[in-house]
Scaffold this motif. Sequence first.
Motif, mmCIF file in Angstrom:
data_model
loop_
_atom_site.group_PDB
_atom_site.id
_atom_site.type_symbol
_atom_site.label_atom_id
_atom_site.label_comp_id
_atom_site.label_asym_id
_atom_site.label_seq_id
_atom_site.Cartn_x
_atom_site.Cartn_y
_atom_site.Cartn_z
ATOM 1 N N ILE A 1 0.830 -1.202 0.000
ATOM 2 C CA ILE A 1 0.000 0.000 0.000
ATOM 3 C C ILE A 1 0.864 1.252 0.000
ATOM 4 O O ILE A 1 0.564 2.238 -0.683
ATOM 5 C CB ILE A 1 -0.952 -0.017 1.211
ATOM 6 N N GLY A 2 1.951 1.231 0.763
ATOM 7 C CA GLY A 2 2.834 2.384 0.804
ATOM 8 C C GLY A 2 3.447 2.694 -0.544
ATOM 9 O O GLY A 2 3.528 3.855 -0.964
ATOM 10 N N ARG A 3 3.891 1.656 -1.239
ATOM 11 C CA ARG A 3 4.478 1.831 -2.575
ATOM 12 C C ARG A 3 3.453 2.398 -3.544
ATOM 13 O O ARG A 3 3.747 3.326 -4.318
ATOM 14 C CB ARG A 3 5.008 0.476 -3.046
ATOM 15 N N ALA A 4 2.232 1.871 -3.529
ATOM 16 C CA ALA A 4 1.177 2.371 -4.411
ATOM 17 C C ALA A 4 0.816 3.814 -4.071
ATOM 18 O O ALA A 4 0.523 4.623 -4.959
ATOM 19 C CB ALA A 4 -0.056 1.475 -4.308
ATOM 20 N N THR A 5 0.849 4.144 -2.779
ATOM 21 C CA THR A 5 0.541 5.511 -2.356
ATOM 22 C C THR A 5 1.609 6.481 -2.819
ATOM 23 O O THR A 5 1.311 7.582 -3.299
ATOM 24 C CB THR A 5 0.403 5.570 -0.828
ATOM 25 N N ARG B 1 -4.340 -7.339 -1.283
ATOM 26 C CA ARG B 1 -3.236 -8.130 -1.843
ATOM 27 C C ARG B 1 -1.956 -7.293 -1.773
ATOM 28 O O ARG B 1 -1.389 -6.868 -2.777
ATOM 29 C CB ARG B 1 -3.550 -8.562 -3.272
ATOM 30 N N SER B 2 -1.528 -7.054 -0.554
ATOM 31 C CA SER B 2 -0.298 -6.311 -0.296
ATOM 32 C C SER B 2 0.837 -7.298 -0.080
ATOM 33 O O SER B 2 0.643 -8.514 -0.167
ATOM 34 C CB SER B 2 -0.477 -5.415 0.932
ATOM 35 N N GLU B 3 2.021 -6.785 0.234
ATOM 36 C CA GLU B 3 3.165 -7.679 0.364
ATOM 37 C C GLU B 3 2.966 -8.692 1.487
ATOM 38 O O GLU B 3 3.172 -9.898 1.299
ATOM 39 C CB GLU B 3 4.440 -6.867 0.616
ATOM 40 N N ILE B 4 2.546 -8.231 2.677
ATOM 41 C CA ILE B 4 2.451 -9.132 3.821
ATOM 42 C C ILE B 4 1.343 -10.167 3.618
ATOM 43 O O ILE B 4 1.589 -11.372 3.623
ATOM 44 C CB ILE B 4 2.212 -8.345 5.117
ATOM 45 N N LEU B 5 0.113 -9.699 3.425
ATOM 46 C CA LEU B 5 -1.007 -10.626 3.309
ATOM 47 C C LEU B 5 -0.990 -11.356 1.976
ATOM 48 O O LEU B 5 -1.327 -12.550 1.903
ATOM 49 C CB LEU B 5 -2.331 -9.882 3.500
ATOM 50 N N ALA C 1 -8.850 -6.442 -2.010
ATOM 51 C CA ALA C 1 -8.608 -5.181 -2.703
ATOM 52 C C ALA C 1 -7.198 -5.184 -3.270
ATOM 53 O O ALA C 1 -6.309 -5.898 -2.790
ATOM 54 C CB ALA C 1 -8.779 -4.009 -1.742
ATOM 55 N N MET C 2 -6.978 -4.384 -4.288
ATOM 56 C CA MET C 2 -5.637 -4.167 -4.810
ATOM 57 C C MET C 2 -5.039 -2.947 -4.117
ATOM 58 O O MET C 2 -5.760 -2.048 -3.671
ATOM 59 C CB MET C 2 -5.674 -3.962 -6.324
ATOM 60 N N THR C 3 -3.722 -2.907 -4.024
ATOM 61 C CA THR C 3 -3.079 -1.815 -3.285
ATOM 62 C C THR C 3 -3.422 -0.445 -3.869
ATOM 63 O O THR C 3 -3.575 0.515 -3.120
ATOM 64 C CB THR C 3 -1.551 -1.994 -3.269
ATOM 65 N N VAL C 4 -3.554 -0.362 -5.174
ATOM 66 C CA VAL C 4 -3.868 0.930 -5.785
ATOM 67 C C VAL C 4 -5.249 1.423 -5.359
ATOM 68 O O VAL C 4 -5.480 2.635 -5.260
ATOM 69 C CB VAL C 4 -3.738 0.864 -7.320
ATOM 70 N N GLU C 5 -6.166 0.501 -5.082
ATOM 71 C CA GLU C 5 -7.512 0.910 -4.671
ATOM 72 C C GLU C 5 -7.482 1.569 -3.298
ATOM 73 O O GLU C 5 -8.219 2.527 -3.035
ATOM 74 C CB GLU C 5 -8.441 -0.310 -4.677
ATOM 75 N N LEU D 1 -11.621 6.590 7.442
ATOM 76 C CA LEU D 1 -12.122 6.361 6.095
ATOM 77 C C LEU D 1 -11.921 4.898 5.718
ATOM 78 O O LEU D 1 -10.805 4.429 5.564
ATOM 79 C CB LEU D 1 -11.378 7.271 5.111
ATOM 80 N N ARG D 2 -13.005 4.177 5.572
ATOM 81 C CA ARG D 2 -12.926 2.734 5.350
ATOM 82 C C ARG D 2 -12.773 2.396 3.875
ATOM 83 O O ARG D 2 -13.497 2.901 3.021
ATOM 84 C CB ARG D 2 -14.177 2.065 5.908
ATOM 85 N N VAL D 3 -11.793 1.555 3.584
ATOM 86 C CA VAL D 3 -11.624 0.953 2.258
ATOM 87 C C VAL D 3 -11.566 -0.554 2.490
ATOM 88 O O VAL D 3 -10.649 -1.250 2.075
ATOM 89 C CB VAL D 3 -10.328 1.438 1.574
ATOM 90 N N ASP D 4 -12.568 -1.040 3.198
ATOM 91 C CA ASP D 4 -12.545 -2.411 3.720
ATOM 92 C C ASP D 4 -13.399 -3.376 2.916
ATOM 93 O O ASP D 4 -13.554 -4.532 3.307
ATOM 94 C CB ASP D 4 -13.007 -2.417 5.185
ATOM 95 N N GLY D 5 -13.932 -2.917 1.798
ATOM 96 C CA GLY D 5 -14.778 -3.803 1.004
ATOM 97 C C GLY D 5 -16.071 -4.175 1.695
ATOM 98 O O GLY D 5 -16.712 -5.156 1.346
ATOM 99 N N GLY D 6 -16.470 -3.377 2.694
ATOM 100 C CA GLY D 6 -17.721 -3.631 3.403
ATOM 101 C C GLY D 6 -17.632 -4.695 4.468
ATOM 102 O O GLY D 6 -18.660 -5.192 4.944
ATOM 103 N N VAL D 7 -16.415 -5.050 4.901
ATOM 104 C CA VAL D 7 -16.247 -6.098 5.913
ATOM 105 C C VAL D 7 -16.912 -5.715 7.227
ATOM 106 O O VAL D 7 -17.581 -6.537 7.875
ATOM 107 C CB VAL D 7 -14.745 -6.397 6.134
#
Length: 270
Positions: free
Chosen positions: A19-23, A194-198, A234-238, A259-265
Motif C-alpha cells: 500500500i505504501g508503494r502504491a501511495t 493483496r499487499s506484500e504481507i497478506l 482489494a488491490m493496493t492501488v484501490e 475512512l474505510r476501504v474495507d470492502g464492506g467487511v
Amino acid sequence: MIIDLKGRKAIVTGSTAGIGRATAEGLARAGAAVVVNGRGTARVDDAVRQIRQAVPGSDVSGVAADMSMAEGVEALVAQVPEADILVNNVGMAYLRPYGGIEDIAKISDEDWLGLFQLNVMSGVRASRRYLPGMVRRGWGRVVFVSSESAVNIPKEMLDYGMTKTAQLAVSRGLAEAVAGTGVTVNAVLPGPTRSEILGDFMAEQAKAQGITQDEAEQAFLKTARPTSLLGRFAMTVEVANMIVYACSEQASATSGAALRVDGGVVRFVA
C-alpha cells in the motif's frame, strides 16, 4: 476530479512495497515531491527507480531508516526536515492461523511491544516532528494507515488489532489538536488487500494446499471475513486512491475521520 499536489512534499513511511508503494506512486502522479522510506537502502533505491520510471519527470527521493526506533525517525527528519504531507503507513503483522486463548497467551512481550513501536510509535514520532511546521504554514495532511482490524479485532492477530485501534485514537486526537489550522489528520482503514504481507501469506497458503492464490483468498474471506461485500481482496492501488484523496486540497473538509476501504467487511453504518 483532478488532484494537483504540485509544490507539496510528501513522506510515505514503509513505501518500498504494498500500500505504501502504491501511495507513493499515486502522490507522485498527482505532482507531489515524494520521499520513499524503508529500512534497507537497496529496496528504497529500487522503489525510487520504479516510481521514476512509472511517472516520468516525477520528483522522487528515498531515505533508508528504521521507523520502529526513535533514532530512525530522527534520521528521516535530519534528511527531510519539512513536509506538507505525511502518510504514516509503515507497519507489520504476525499472521497466525489460530486464535484460541492458549495461543494468544503465548504471544510474547517482545511481539506486543515490537508491533506497538513500529505500527504506533513510528506515526506518533513522525507526526510530532512534522505537524508543527504544517501548522505554522497553514496547510498540511497527515494520514494514518490503520485497518478494519482496528474496529473488527481479529482474535488470530490480537496484537495487530490493538495497534490499529491505537492509531485511530492518535489520529483523532491529533486532528482535535490542529483544528482550524488548515491541517487535517485522518485514518484510512483497508480491509483484506493483496499487499506484500497478506498477499505473500496467501501465496504461501495456496502453494501448500495446491490451489491458486485466488482460491486461497476466497477461502480466507469465507472463513475469516465472511461479511465482505467486495467478495475479493482489494488491490493496493484501490487503497492508495483513498489515501491520495485524503492528502488532497479537495479533502479540506475531512478531518478526524476513519475512512474505510474495507470492502464492506465491517458491518455498521458510520
